[in-house]
Scaffold this active site. Structure first.
Site, mmCIF file in Angstrom:
data_model
loop_
_atom_site.group_PDB
_atom_site.id
_atom_site.type_symbol
_atom_site.label_atom_id
_atom_site.label_comp_id
_atom_site.label_asym_id
_atom_site.label_seq_id
_atom_site.Cartn_x
_atom_site.Cartn_y
_atom_site.Cartn_z
ATOM 1 N N ARG A 1 39.016 34.740 29.973
ATOM 2 C CA ARG A 1 38.750 36.080 29.763
ATOM 3 C C ARG A 1 40.130 36.755 29.887
ATOM 4 N NH1 ARG A 1 36.482 37.361 35.338
ATOM 5 N NH2 ARG A 1 36.760 39.498 34.862
ATOM 6 N N ARG B 1 38.377 38.112 44.635
ATOM 7 C CA ARG B 1 37.652 39.189 44.580
ATOM 8 C C ARG B 1 36.403 38.475 45.258
ATOM 9 N NH1 ARG B 1 36.349 42.414 39.357
ATOM 10 N NH2 ARG B 1 36.604 40.202 38.451
ATOM 11 N N ARG C 1 35.650 47.385 24.067
ATOM 12 C CA ARG C 1 36.475 46.440 24.192
ATOM 13 C C ARG C 1 36.949 45.684 22.979
ATOM 14 N NH1 ARG C 1 34.803 44.917 29.818
ATOM 15 N NH2 ARG C 1 35.439 42.978 30.409
ATOM 16 N N LYS D 1 40.416 48.405 37.545
ATOM 17 C CA LYS D 1 39.322 49.426 36.882
ATOM 18 C C LYS D 1 38.438 49.934 37.559
ATOM 19 C CE LYS D 1 38.752 47.098 33.223
ATOM 20 N NZ LYS D 1 39.159 45.870 33.548
ATOM 21 N N ARG E 1 31.926 36.227 41.786
ATOM 22 C CA ARG E 1 31.193 36.439 40.414
ATOM 23 C C ARG E 1 31.390 34.910 39.780
ATOM 24 N NH1 ARG E 1 33.318 41.766 37.800
ATOM 25 N NH2 ARG E 1 33.722 40.475 36.023
HETATM 26 P P1 AP5 Z 1 38.374 45.495 40.365
HETATM 27 O O1 AP5 Z 1 38.623 46.988 40.520
HETATM 28 O O2 AP5 Z 1 37.097 44.781 40.332
HETATM 29 O O3 AP5 Z 1 39.033 45.211 38.885
HETATM 30 P P2 AP5 Z 1 38.275 45.244 37.354
HETATM 31 O O4 AP5 Z 1 39.580 45.929 36.338
HETATM 32 O O5 AP5 Z 1 37.259 46.372 37.307
HETATM 33 O O6 AP5 Z 1 38.025 44.033 36.874
HETATM 34 P P3 AP5 Z 1 36.982 43.350 36.278
HETATM 35 O O7 AP5 Z 1 37.082 41.581 36.136
HETATM 36 O O8 AP5 Z 1 35.474 43.738 36.715
HETATM 37 O O9 AP5 Z 1 36.837 43.945 34.783
HETATM 38 P P4 AP5 Z 1 36.700 43.007 33.560
HETATM 39 O O10 AP5 Z 1 36.968 43.957 32.699
HETATM 40 O O11 AP5 Z 1 36.757 41.591 33.396
HETATM 41 O O12 AP5 Z 1 34.710 42.634 33.699
HETATM 42 P P5 AP5 Z 1 33.566 43.239 33.535
HETATM 43 O O13 AP5 Z 1 32.862 43.331 34.618
HETATM 44 O O14 AP5 Z 1 33.902 44.483 32.782
HETATM 45 O O15 AP5 Z 1 39.480 44.768 41.063
HETATM 46 C C1 AP5 Z 1 39.725 43.235 41.145
HETATM 47 C C2 AP5 Z 1 39.930 43.068 42.381
HETATM 48 O O16 AP5 Z 1 41.312 43.277 43.075
HETATM 49 C C3 AP5 Z 1 38.850 43.319 43.349
HETATM 50 O O17 AP5 Z 1 38.850 42.153 44.364
HETATM 51 C C4 AP5 Z 1 39.353 44.548 44.386
HETATM 52 O O18 AP5 Z 1 38.996 44.696 45.567
HETATM 53 C C5 AP5 Z 1 40.882 44.152 44.026
HETATM 54 N N1 AP5 Z 1 41.943 45.454 43.903
HETATM 55 C C6 AP5 Z 1 41.463 46.419 43.230
HETATM 56 N N2 AP5 Z 1 42.503 47.152 43.320
HETATM 57 C C7 AP5 Z 1 43.483 46.720 44.120
HETATM 58 C C8 AP5 Z 1 44.646 47.262 44.518
HETATM 59 N N3 AP5 Z 1 45.402 48.324 44.090
HETATM 60 N N4 AP5 Z 1 45.393 46.414 45.226
HETATM 61 C C9 AP5 Z 1 44.727 45.120 45.791
HETATM 62 N N5 AP5 Z 1 43.654 44.678 45.489
HETATM 63 C C10 AP5 Z 1 42.758 45.498 44.565
HETATM 64 O O19 AP5 Z 1 33.069 42.393 32.463
HETATM 65 C C11 AP5 Z 1 32.388 41.202 32.662
HETATM 66 C C12 AP5 Z 1 31.965 40.388 31.321
HETATM 67 O O20 AP5 Z 1 30.954 41.426 30.884
HETATM 68 C C13 AP5 Z 1 32.985 40.301 30.205
HETATM 69 O O21 AP5 Z 1 33.907 39.312 30.372
HETATM 70 C C14 AP5 Z 1 32.124 40.322 29.033
HETATM 71 O O22 AP5 Z 1 31.508 38.780 29.047
HETATM 72 C C15 AP5 Z 1 31.170 41.283 29.468
HETATM 73 N N6 AP5 Z 1 31.243 42.558 29.256
HETATM 74 C C16 AP5 Z 1 31.537 43.719 29.811
HETATM 75 N N7 AP5 Z 1 31.764 44.786 29.025
HETATM 76 C C17 AP5 Z 1 31.647 44.065 27.848
HETATM 77 C C18 AP5 Z 1 31.917 44.907 26.380
HETATM 78 N N8 AP5 Z 1 32.119 46.212 26.248
HETATM 79 N N9 AP5 Z 1 31.854 44.160 25.457
HETATM 80 C C19 AP5 Z 1 31.442 43.098 25.214
HETATM 81 N N10 AP5 Z 1 31.397 42.055 26.556
HETATM 82 C C20 AP5 Z 1 31.461 42.905 27.718
#
Ligand code: AP5
Length: 216
Positions: free
Chosen positions: A171, A127, A88, A13, A160
């Site tokens: 997660r 990642r 979320r 995403k 991370r």
């Molecule tokens: P990447 O693009 O980084 O994936 P992502 O979907 O953004 O993954 P995240 O893990 O960041 O999402 P998340 O939802 O768990 O974490 P968030 O930061 O929101 O891609 C992943 C990897 O794959 C990278 O290495 C990339 O290079 C690679 N890649 C991408 N596309 C590719 C492709 N097509 N082919 C090959 N490789 C590819 O949340 C973190 C924490 O924050 C949560 O656990 C929670 O504690 C808190 N939090 C965040 N938002 C909320 C909320 N709304 N409510 C409550 N808590 C929250």
């Protein structure tokens, strides 16, 4: 254009959100990035969020909702926005709907990224992120030119703290229990579109651009 990117952790995403926000000149709001920034700066909000994030749990709704609402009223969001990682929970989604209704706005579309779990685990496990400029790499699919060093700013890349194997499992479980119900929530509103998140970044981006332009 007002968009939501929904999907499991590590599905891609954030990678696509950067490309799409740039292409359509809209503001990207990633709650994960905003929370990590608050943790790094040791703000009261960051201190509250830190333990939840390290355990792979969601930060309490009221904390995250406050953070998002503050951003949504800022001038950067006047041309539209892309919410990455928010909402979320159903409570967050309801709160967002009523907040936007109050401003006479709605979400245009929600893109749900899908990918088999084995690929998700590989993406999260490989990642590496730049703590300085926030660029994101992958050890196999998007490696930096020099091992462990950011192409853009030259900083040492890090993993991370919530990308460790034990946290990945929690997660994924949190996603299943608390976030997945949003698929039906937005389907019922008729604004959910599923996107196949597999394949290379450029391929996913092309499908996404085609999807967004098709919808007018
Ligand atoms: P990447 O693009 O980084 O994936 P992502 O979907 O953004 O993954 P995240 O893990 O960041 O999402 P998340 O939802 O768990 O974490 P968030 O930061 O929101 O891609 C992943 C990897 O794959 C990278 O290495 C990339 O290079 C690679 N890649 C991408 N596309 C590719 C492709 N097509 N082919 C090959 N490789 C590819 O949340 C973190 C924490 O924050 C949560 O656990 C929670 O504690 C808190 N939090 C965040 N938002 C909320 C909320 N709304 N409510 C409550 N808590 C929250």
């Amino acid at each position: 254009m007002r968009l939501i990117f929904l999907g499991p952790p590590g599905v891609g995403k954030g990678t696509q959100a950067d490309l799409i926000a740039k292409k359509y000149s809209i503001s990207k709001l990633s709650t994960g990035d905003l929370l990590r920034e608050s943790v790094d700066k040791r703000t009261p909000l960051g201190n509250e969020a830190k333990n939840f994030m390290e355990r792979g749990e969601l930060v309490p709704d009221d904390v995250v909702i406050g953070l998002v609402e503050e951003k949504l009223v800022s001038p950067e969001c006047r041309n539209g926005f892309l919410l990455d990682g928010f909402p979320r929970t159903v409570a967050q989604a309801n709160k967002l709907s009523s907040f936007l209704e109050g401003k006479g706005e709605t979400i245009d579309r929600v893109v749900y990224f899908s990918l088999p779990q084995t690929d998700i685990i590989k993406r999260i496990g490989g990642r590496r992120s730049c703590p300085q400029c926030k660029a994101v790499y992958h050890l196999e699919s998007i490696p930096p030119k020099e091992d462990g060093i950011c192409n853009i700013c030259g900083s040492a890349l890090i993993q991370r703290s919530d990308d460790k194997p034990e946290t990945i499992q929690s997660r994924l479980a949190v996603y299943q229990n608390q976030t997945k119900p949003l698929i039906q929530f937005y389907k019922d509103k008729g604004i959910l579109f599923e996107l196949d998140g597999s394949g290379v970044v450029a391929g996913v981006r092309d499908r996404l651009v085609a999807l967004l332009s098709q919808l007018g």
